[in-house]
Design a protein around this motif. Sequence first.
Motif, PDB file in Angstrom:
ATOM      1  N   THR A   7       7.327   5.989   8.036  1.00  0.00           N
ATOM      2  CA  THR A   7       5.917   5.695   7.772  1.00  0.00           C
ATOM      3  C   THR A   7       5.555   6.100   6.346  1.00  0.00           C
ATOM      4  OG1 THR A   7       5.349   6.049  10.102  1.00  0.00           O
ATOM      5  CG2 THR A   7       3.544   6.122   8.517  1.00  0.00           C
ATOM      6  N   PHE A   8       5.981   7.290   5.947  1.00  0.00           N
ATOM      7  CA  PHE A   8       5.710   7.764   4.586  1.00  0.00           C
ATOM      8  C   PHE A   8       6.268   6.790   3.553  1.00  0.00           C
ATOM      9  CE2 PHE A   8       5.232  12.659   5.306  1.00  0.00           C
ATOM     10  CZ  PHE A   8       4.109  12.407   6.086  1.00  0.00           C
ATOM     11  N   LYS A   9       7.498   6.327   3.792  1.00  0.00           N
ATOM     12  CA  LYS A   9       8.142   5.439   2.822  1.00  0.00           C
ATOM     13  C   LYS A   9       7.398   4.117   2.717  1.00  0.00           C
ATOM     14  CE  LYS A   9      12.447   3.328   1.351  1.00  0.00           C
ATOM     15  NZ  LYS A   9      13.927   3.437   1.320  1.00  0.00           N
ATOM     16  N   VAL A  10       7.041   3.527   3.841  1.00  0.00           N
ATOM     17  CA  VAL A  10       6.376   2.218   3.827  1.00  0.00           C
ATOM     18  C   VAL A  10       4.997   2.296   3.175  1.00  0.00           C
ATOM     19  CG1 VAL A  10       5.444   0.366   5.268  1.00  0.00           C
ATOM     20  CG2 VAL A  10       7.649   1.379   5.830  1.00  0.00           C
ATOM     21  N   VAL A  11       4.218   3.306   3.535  1.00  0.00           N
ATOM     22  CA  VAL A  11       2.863   3.412   2.986  1.00  0.00           C
ATOM     23  C   VAL A  11       2.910   3.711   1.493  1.00  0.00           C
ATOM     24  CG1 VAL A  11       2.437   5.883   3.389  1.00  0.00           C
ATOM     25  CG2 VAL A  11       0.543   4.268   3.501  1.00  0.00           C
ATOM     26  N   ALA A  12       3.896   4.504   1.047  1.00  0.00           N
ATOM     27  CA  ALA A  12       4.018   4.816  -0.378  1.00  0.00           C
ATOM     28  C   ALA A  12       4.488   3.606  -1.175  1.00  0.00           C
ATOM     29  CB  ALA A  12       4.983   5.986  -0.575  1.00  0.00           C
ATOM     30  N   LEU A  13       5.435   2.836  -0.627  1.00  0.00           N
ATOM     31  CA  LEU A  13       5.894   1.623  -1.308  1.00  0.00           C
ATOM     32  C   LEU A  13       4.748   0.623  -1.463  1.00  0.00           C
ATOM     33  CD1 LEU A  13       9.416   0.992   0.295  1.00  0.00           C
ATOM     34  CD2 LEU A  13       8.926   1.613  -2.075  1.00  0.00           C
ATOM     35  N   LEU A  14       3.949   0.493  -0.425  1.00  0.00           N
ATOM     36  CA  LEU A  14       2.795  -0.410  -0.499  1.00  0.00           C
ATOM     37  C   LEU A  14       1.781   0.085  -1.518  1.00  0.00           C
ATOM     38  CD1 LEU A  14       1.948  -1.620   3.123  1.00  0.00           C
ATOM     39  CD2 LEU A  14       2.179  -3.041   1.086  1.00  0.00           C
ATOM     40  N   ALA A  15       1.563   1.395  -1.536  1.00  0.00           N
ATOM     41  CA  ALA A  15       0.592   1.972  -2.475  1.00  0.00           C
ATOM     42  C   ALA A  15       1.039   1.759  -3.915  1.00  0.00           C
ATOM     43  CB  ALA A  15       0.408   3.459  -2.188  1.00  0.00           C
ATOM     44  N   LEU A  16       2.356   1.787  -4.158  1.00  0.00           N
ATOM     45  CA  LEU A  16       2.869   1.573  -5.505  1.00  0.00           C
ATOM     46  C   LEU A  16       2.967   0.084  -5.852  1.00  0.00           C
ATOM     47  CD1 LEU A  16       5.733   4.228  -5.810  1.00  0.00           C
ATOM     48  CD2 LEU A  16       3.636   4.123  -7.161  1.00  0.00           C
ATOM     49  N   GLY A  17       3.444  -0.695  -4.902  1.00  0.00           N
ATOM     50  CA  GLY A  17       3.714  -2.104  -5.186  1.00  0.00           C
ATOM     51  C   GLY A  17       2.525  -3.018  -5.147  1.00  0.00           C
ATOM     52  N   ASN A  18       1.419  -2.578  -4.533  1.00  0.00           N
ATOM     53  CA  ASN A  18       0.227  -3.428  -4.442  1.00  0.00           C
ATOM     54  C   ASN A  18      -1.055  -2.727  -4.861  1.00  0.00           C
ATOM     55  OD1 ASN A  18       2.262  -4.573  -2.282  1.00  0.00           O
ATOM     56  ND2 ASN A  18       0.871  -6.253  -2.783  1.00  0.00           N
ATOM     57  N   ALA A  19      -0.975  -1.438  -5.150  1.00  0.00           N
ATOM     58  CA  ALA A  19      -2.131  -0.653  -5.614  1.00  0.00           C
ATOM     59  C   ALA A  19      -3.388  -0.858  -4.775  1.00  0.00           C
ATOM     60  CB  ALA A  19      -2.427  -0.990  -7.073  1.00  0.00           C
ATOM     61  N   PRO A  20      -3.275  -0.807  -3.434  1.00  0.00           N
ATOM     62  CA  PRO A  20      -4.459  -1.014  -2.599  1.00  0.00           C
ATOM     63  C   PRO A  20      -5.284   0.256  -2.456  1.00  0.00           C
ATOM     64  CG  PRO A  20      -2.581  -0.601  -1.208  1.00  0.00           C
ATOM     65  CD  PRO A  20      -2.071  -0.548  -2.640  1.00  0.00           C
ATOM     66  N   ARG A  21      -6.522   0.093  -2.048  1.00  0.00           N
ATOM     67  CA  ARG A  21      -7.347   1.226  -1.650  1.00  0.00           C
ATOM     68  C   ARG A  21      -6.921   1.643  -0.249  1.00  0.00           C
ATOM     69  NH1 ARG A  21     -10.505  -2.671  -3.958  1.00  0.00           N
ATOM     70  NH2 ARG A  21     -11.598  -2.083  -5.885  1.00  0.00           N
ATOM     71  N   ALA A  22      -7.242   2.879   0.128  1.00  0.00           N
ATOM     72  CA  ALA A  22      -6.915   3.357   1.480  1.00  0.00           C
ATOM     73  C   ALA A  22      -7.596   2.478   2.523  1.00  0.00           C
ATOM     74  CB  ALA A  22      -7.344   4.814   1.641  1.00  0.00           C
ATOM     75  N   GLN A  23      -8.810   2.012   2.221  1.00  0.00           N
ATOM     76  CA  GLN A  23      -9.540   1.129   3.148  1.00  0.00           C
ATOM     77  C   GLN A  23      -8.755  -0.149   3.402  1.00  0.00           C
ATOM     78  OE1 GLN A  23     -12.656  -1.125   1.490  1.00  0.00           O
ATOM     79  NE2 GLN A  23     -13.757  -1.452   3.401  1.00  0.00           N
ATOM     80  N   THR A  24      -8.109  -0.671   2.355  1.00  0.00           N
ATOM     81  CA  THR A  24      -7.322  -1.890   2.500  1.00  0.00           C
ATOM     82  C   THR A  24      -6.119  -1.644   3.398  1.00  0.00           C
ATOM     83  OG1 THR A  24      -7.975  -2.561   0.266  1.00  0.00           O
ATOM     84  CG2 THR A  24      -6.096  -3.702   1.245  1.00  0.00           C
ATOM     85  N   LEU A  25      -5.472  -0.494   3.233  1.00  0.00           N
ATOM     86  CA  LEU A  25      -4.287  -0.177   4.031  1.00  0.00           C
ATOM     87  C   LEU A  25      -4.607  -0.060   5.519  1.00  0.00           C
ATOM     88  CD1 LEU A  25      -2.538   2.414   1.680  1.00  0.00           C
ATOM     89  CD2 LEU A  25      -1.746   0.116   2.221  1.00  0.00           C
ATOM     90  N   ILE A  26      -5.730   0.589   5.850  1.00  0.00           N
ATOM     91  CA  ILE A  26      -6.059   0.737   7.272  1.00  0.00           C
ATOM     92  C   ILE A  26      -6.594  -0.564   7.863  1.00  0.00           C
ATOM     93  CG2 ILE A  26      -6.548   3.204   7.080  1.00  0.00           C
ATOM     94  CD1 ILE A  26      -9.550   2.483   7.269  1.00  0.00           C
ATOM     95  N   SER A  27      -6.946  -1.525   7.007  1.00  0.00           N
ATOM     96  CA  SER A  27      -7.460  -2.810   7.495  1.00  0.00           C
ATOM     97  C   SER A  27      -6.359  -3.824   7.733  1.00  0.00           C
ATOM     98  CB  SER A  27      -8.460  -3.394   6.493  1.00  0.00           C
ATOM     99  OG  SER A  27      -9.569  -2.530   6.314  1.00  0.00           O
ATOM    100  N   ASP A  77      -2.978 -10.335 -13.610  1.00  0.00           N
ATOM    101  CA  ASP A  77      -2.174 -10.087 -12.411  1.00  0.00           C
ATOM    102  C   ASP A  77      -2.445  -8.702 -11.838  1.00  0.00           C
ATOM    103  OD1 ASP A  77      -0.998 -12.573 -12.564  1.00  0.00           O
ATOM    104  OD2 ASP A  77       0.701 -11.879 -13.775  1.00  0.00           O
ATOM    105  N   ILE A  78      -2.699  -7.732 -12.718  1.00  0.00           N
ATOM    106  CA  ILE A  78      -3.038  -6.380 -12.268  1.00  0.00           C
ATOM    107  C   ILE A  78      -4.378  -6.401 -11.529  1.00  0.00           C
ATOM    108  CG2 ILE A  78      -3.667  -4.053 -13.027  1.00  0.00           C
ATOM    109  CD1 ILE A  78      -1.667  -4.368 -15.309  1.00  0.00           C
ATOM    110  N   LEU A  79      -5.370  -7.060 -12.117  1.00  0.00           N
ATOM    111  CA  LEU A  79      -6.697  -7.128 -11.497  1.00  0.00           C
ATOM    112  C   LEU A  79      -6.632  -7.837 -10.159  1.00  0.00           C
ATOM    113  CD1 LEU A  79      -8.932  -8.046 -14.593  1.00  0.00           C
ATOM    114  CD2 LEU A  79      -8.373  -5.784 -13.682  1.00  0.00           C
ATOM    115  N   SER A  80      -5.851  -8.911 -10.085  1.00  0.00           N
ATOM    116  CA  SER A  80      -5.723  -9.673  -8.842  1.00  0.00           C
ATOM    117  C   SER A  80      -5.013  -8.858  -7.772  1.00  0.00           C
ATOM    118  CB  SER A  80      -4.955 -10.972  -9.116  1.00  0.00           C
ATOM    119  OG  SER A  80      -4.686 -11.655  -7.914  1.00  0.00           O
ATOM    120  N   THR A  81      -3.930  -8.194  -8.150  1.00  0.00           N
ATOM    121  CA  THR A  81      -3.154  -7.406  -7.191  1.00  0.00           C
ATOM    122  C   THR A  81      -3.944  -6.213  -6.671  1.00  0.00           C
ATOM    123  OG1 THR A  81      -1.077  -8.032  -8.277  1.00  0.00           O
ATOM    124  CG2 THR A  81      -1.028  -6.097  -6.846  1.00  0.00           C
TER     125      THR A  81
END
Length: 347
Positions: free
Chosen positions: A174-194, A313-317
């Motif tokens: 779980t730690f690995k997946v959430v961290a990879l997503l946080a780095l590779g897509n720069a989402p907010r925490a709200q986006t991750l739980i949604s 691309d940064i703004l979009s991602t």
Amino acid sequence: MTSKTSRHPDITTQWTSSPVVKETRLGRGSCIGEALRCRGLSSETTTIILAAWRRGTLKQYDSAWRKWMSWCMCRETSPFNSSEVTVLQYLEHLRSINKSYSVLNTHKSMLMQTLPFFGNKWCKDCFLIQKFMKGVFHSRPPVPRYQFVWDVTLVLNFLKSLNPLCNLSLKMLTFKVVALLALGNAPRAQTLISMDLSCMKKEGAVLICVFPNLLKTTKLGRPYVMKIEHFKDEKLCILHSLLFYIRVTKPLRKSSKLFISYVTYKAVTSSTIARWLKSVLDLSGINTDYFKAHSFRSASTSAAYAKGCRLKDILSTADWTSDKNFKKFYLRESVDSKSFVNSVFSK
């Protein structure tokens, strides 16, 4: 012949004399609801009006409202029938106890959007308050939380060590997946739980995730779509790790939300996501007394720009509507054009 003059009742007087208000000192939403009820509006209409603010804003404004009420009551002045001078005195009080510009701005915005419900028509033209806030900005300009960001290679090296996936506990996976997503897509925490499995679709080497629920920047005609790309290094491939995570949790999960608790298997909150990300930083050797979970967003976008990812691309991602904040805090010279995830993960 006598003429009848139609007169609206004094809503503020009628409302503030309500025993409900006197006995409970309600929060902002309840105060607005009571004021609208006195105007003859139904509870259903009131609910729709209050839905004009997002849940996070309502929570933030409610906290500010209670502080405003406490300040007014200590001064034996009405928190409902106020004046521009009184609001200025309150803002000056906050400034005098060293509250930041952003805190003052939150309280100002809350009051300007709340006091009109109680008949304060002057809020439409608050020239002095606008000048006061501009003066505060000039004399005490807001600064970013972080003056610098951590090196993403520290976290990437730690995530690489979490391999093979089949040998990991559900917690570390779980730690690995959430961290990879946080780095590779720069989402907010709200986006991750949604993120929801029912709203995800694989198209070739890309996983598409849509968000039917409102996010922070959701606007009519501007939906946010997250694209999770394949990456050449399998140890750092978000898509590979994510699909493995989904497969492992399938017989366990009690929610269709992507991220579930590795203890209860139920959907998690944004605070849980933040705690996971902070744990990853700690395990990677990064000072978590200074850097918090949200620093993933600044570290990844800064690394992407430094390695040549285009600004658009940064703004979009990262789901930014404007480049203003990014330019202010992270702008660097661009070398060439690369996709977001390749810019972050490549050495």
